[in-house]
Design an enzyme around this catalytic site. Structure first.
Site, PDB file in Angstrom:
ATOM      1  N   HIS A  82      -7.626   7.060   1.282  1.00 40.34           N
ATOM      2  CA  HIS A  82      -7.676   5.576   1.039  1.00 40.34           C
ATOM      3  C   HIS A  82      -6.367   4.856   1.879  1.00 40.34           C
ATOM      4  O   HIS A  82      -6.534   3.902   2.295  1.00 40.34           O
ATOM      5  CB  HIS A  82      -7.759   5.467  -0.518  1.00 40.34           C
ATOM      6  CG  HIS A  82      -7.916   4.122  -0.866  1.00 40.34           C
ATOM      7  ND1 HIS A  82      -9.220   3.376  -0.687  1.00 40.34           N
ATOM      8  CD2 HIS A  82      -7.101   3.289  -1.530  1.00 40.34           C
ATOM      9  CE1 HIS A  82      -9.154   2.390  -1.206  1.00 40.34           C
ATOM     10  NE2 HIS A  82      -8.021   2.065  -1.750  1.00 40.34           N
ATOM     11  N   VAL A 142       0.972  -1.084  -0.056  1.00 41.40           N
ATOM     12  CA  VAL A 142      -0.171   0.112   0.026  1.00 41.40           C
ATOM     13  C   VAL A 142       0.899   1.242   0.042  1.00 41.40           C
ATOM     14  O   VAL A 142       1.710   1.388   0.690  1.00 41.40           O
ATOM     15  CB  VAL A 142      -0.856   0.041   1.209  1.00 41.40           C
ATOM     16  CG1 VAL A 142      -1.944   1.148   1.112  1.00 41.40           C
ATOM     17  CG2 VAL A 142      -1.703  -1.284   1.396  1.00 41.40           C
TER      18      VAL A 142
END
Length: 162
Positions: free
Chosen positions: A95, A88
Protein backbone atom coordinates in the site's frame (compact mmCIF):
# COMPACT_ATOMS: atom_id res chain seq x y z
CA UNK A 1 27.91 30.68 -27.74
CA UNK A 2 25.03 32.76 -26.38
CA UNK A 3 23.66 31.86 -22.96
CA UNK A 4 19.91 31.74 -22.46
CA UNK A 5 20.08 31.00 -18.76
CA UNK A 6 17.63 32.99 -16.67
CA UNK A 7 18.17 33.52 -12.96
CA UNK A 8 15.22 32.91 -10.67
CA UNK A 9 13.72 35.56 -8.46
CA UNK A 10 15.28 36.00 -5.06
CA UNK A 11 14.17 33.70 -2.28
CA UNK A 12 12.26 35.67 0.30
CA UNK A 13 11.09 38.20 -2.28
CA UNK A 14 7.45 39.03 -1.45
CA UNK A 15 4.65 37.44 -3.44
CA UNK A 16 2.06 39.94 -2.31
CA UNK A 17 -1.42 39.04 -3.45
CA UNK A 18 -0.60 35.46 -4.38
CA UNK A 19 -3.50 33.18 -3.61
CA UNK A 20 -2.16 29.80 -2.51
CA UNK A 21 -4.10 26.64 -1.78
CA UNK A 22 -2.85 24.17 0.80
CA UNK A 23 -4.34 20.69 0.51
CA UNK A 24 -3.50 18.57 3.51
CA UNK A 25 -4.02 14.89 4.10
CA UNK A 26 -4.81 14.40 7.78
CA UNK A 27 -4.26 10.65 8.18
CA UNK A 28 -1.59 11.44 10.79
CA UNK A 29 -3.23 14.45 12.44
CA UNK A 30 -0.42 15.60 14.74
CA UNK A 31 2.09 15.46 11.88
CA UNK A 32 -0.38 17.28 9.64
CA UNK A 33 -0.68 20.07 12.20
CA UNK A 34 3.10 20.59 12.19
CA UNK A 35 3.40 20.53 8.41
CA UNK A 36 0.53 23.00 8.09
CA UNK A 37 2.04 25.36 10.66
CA UNK A 38 5.32 25.45 8.76
CA UNK A 39 3.68 25.95 5.37
CA UNK A 40 1.29 28.62 6.59
CA UNK A 41 4.11 30.56 8.28
CA UNK A 42 6.25 30.56 5.12
CA UNK A 43 3.38 31.63 2.88
CA UNK A 44 2.10 34.37 5.16
CA UNK A 45 5.63 35.71 5.70
CA UNK A 46 5.90 36.11 1.92
CA UNK A 47 2.62 38.02 1.71
CA UNK A 48 0.50 35.25 0.22
CA UNK A 49 -3.16 34.65 0.96
CA UNK A 50 -3.73 31.08 2.14
CA UNK A 51 -6.74 28.78 1.84
CA UNK A 52 -6.66 25.31 3.37
CA UNK A 53 -8.71 22.26 2.52
CA UNK A 54 -8.34 18.90 4.18
CA UNK A 55 -8.76 15.36 2.94
CA UNK A 56 -8.40 12.00 4.70
CA UNK A 57 -5.02 11.03 3.26
CA UNK A 58 -2.32 11.60 0.66
CA UNK A 59 -4.05 9.74 -2.15
CA UNK A 60 -6.97 12.17 -2.12
CA UNK A 61 -4.78 15.28 -2.37
CA UNK A 62 -4.39 15.49 -6.19
CA UNK A 63 -8.09 15.21 -6.99
CA UNK A 64 -9.04 17.59 -4.19
CA UNK A 65 -6.57 20.12 -5.58
CA UNK A 66 -8.01 19.71 -9.09
CA UNK A 67 -11.57 20.21 -7.82
CA UNK A 68 -10.56 23.32 -5.86
CA UNK A 69 -8.59 24.75 -8.80
CA UNK A 70 -11.57 24.34 -11.13
CA UNK A 71 -13.97 25.90 -8.62
CA UNK A 72 -11.64 28.86 -8.06
CA UNK A 73 -11.32 29.42 -11.82
CA UNK A 74 -15.12 29.35 -12.21
CA UNK A 75 -15.40 31.98 -9.46
CA UNK A 76 -12.71 34.05 -11.22
CA UNK A 77 -10.50 33.79 -8.13
CA UNK A 78 -7.73 31.46 -9.36
CA UNK A 79 -4.97 30.08 -7.22
CA UNK A 80 -1.39 30.88 -8.19
CA UNK A 81 0.02 27.82 -6.43
CA UNK A 82 -0.78 24.67 -4.51
CA UNK A 83 1.06 23.18 -1.55
CA UNK A 84 0.38 19.51 -0.85
CA UNK A 85 0.93 18.27 2.70
CA UNK A 86 0.64 14.80 4.16
CA UNK A 87 2.52 11.76 5.30
CA UNK A 88 2.85 8.17 4.13
CA UNK A 89 4.67 5.78 6.47
CA UNK A 90 5.76 2.40 5.15
CA UNK A 91 3.83 -0.52 6.61
CA UNK A 92 3.91 -4.24 5.99
CA UNK A 93 2.05 -4.20 2.67
CA UNK A 94 2.49 -2.79 -0.82
CA UNK A 95 0.00 0.00 0.00
CA UNK A 96 2.87 2.42 0.79
CA UNK A 97 4.23 2.23 -2.76
CA UNK A 98 0.82 2.79 -4.29
CA UNK A 99 -0.08 5.78 -2.12
CA UNK A 100 3.37 7.39 -2.31
CA UNK A 101 3.78 6.89 -6.04
CA UNK A 102 0.27 7.72 -7.16
CA UNK A 103 -0.08 10.83 -5.02
CA UNK A 104 3.23 12.15 -6.38
CA UNK A 105 2.30 11.25 -9.96
CA UNK A 106 -1.10 12.89 -9.59
CA UNK A 107 0.47 16.08 -8.29
CA UNK A 108 3.06 16.21 -11.05
CA UNK A 109 0.38 15.60 -13.69
CA UNK A 110 -1.68 18.42 -12.18
CA UNK A 111 1.25 20.83 -12.07
CA UNK A 112 2.29 20.12 -15.65
CA UNK A 113 -1.25 20.22 -17.06
CA UNK A 114 -1.89 23.66 -15.55
CA UNK A 115 1.67 25.12 -15.51
CA UNK A 116 0.93 25.33 -11.80
CA UNK A 117 3.53 26.19 -9.18
CA UNK A 118 3.33 23.31 -6.73
CA UNK A 119 5.20 22.38 -3.59
CA UNK A 120 5.02 18.71 -2.64
CA UNK A 121 5.24 18.34 1.12
CA UNK A 122 3.95 14.78 1.30
CA UNK A 123 6.42 12.94 3.48
CA UNK A 124 7.25 9.39 2.39
CA UNK A 125 9.16 7.75 5.22
CA UNK A 126 10.01 4.40 6.74
CA UNK A 127 9.10 5.23 10.35
CA UNK A 128 7.09 7.66 12.42
CA UNK A 129 10.35 8.93 13.95
CA UNK A 130 11.57 9.89 10.47
CA UNK A 131 8.28 11.68 9.86
CA UNK A 132 8.67 13.74 13.02
CA UNK A 133 12.25 14.69 12.06
CA UNK A 134 10.84 16.14 8.85
CA UNK A 135 7.66 17.67 10.27
CA UNK A 136 8.61 19.59 13.41
CA UNK A 137 8.54 23.35 13.02
CA UNK A 138 12.04 24.65 13.63
CA UNK A 139 13.66 21.30 12.82
CA UNK A 140 13.60 21.08 9.04
CA UNK A 141 9.83 21.31 8.61
CA UNK A 142 9.07 20.04 5.11
CA UNK A 143 5.74 21.86 5.11
CA UNK A 144 7.63 25.13 5.11
CA UNK A 145 10.02 23.73 2.53
CA UNK A 146 7.16 22.77 0.22
CA UNK A 147 5.68 26.25 0.61
CA UNK A 148 9.05 27.82 -0.23
CA UNK A 149 9.30 25.63 -3.34
CA UNK A 150 5.85 26.77 -4.48
CA UNK A 151 6.74 30.41 -3.77
CA UNK A 152 9.92 30.09 -5.79
CA UNK A 153 7.90 28.86 -8.75
CA UNK A 154 5.33 31.66 -8.32
CA UNK A 155 8.17 34.19 -8.46
CA UNK A 156 9.57 32.53 -11.56
CA UNK A 157 6.17 32.43 -13.26
CA UNK A 158 5.45 36.07 -12.42
CA UNK A 159 8.83 37.08 -13.76
CA UNK A 160 8.50 34.97 -16.89
CA UNK A 161 11.47 34.62 -19.15
CA UNK A 162 12.13 38.34 -19.59
Amino acid sequence: MVSTRKEGASAGEPVTGARVLIVEGRYYEALADELLAGARAALEAAGATVDVITVPGALEIPIAAEIALEAAEEEDEPYEAVVALGCVIRGETYHFEIVAGESSRGLMDLALAHALPLGNGILTVETEAQAWERARVGEGNKGGGAAEAALSLVRLKRRGLK
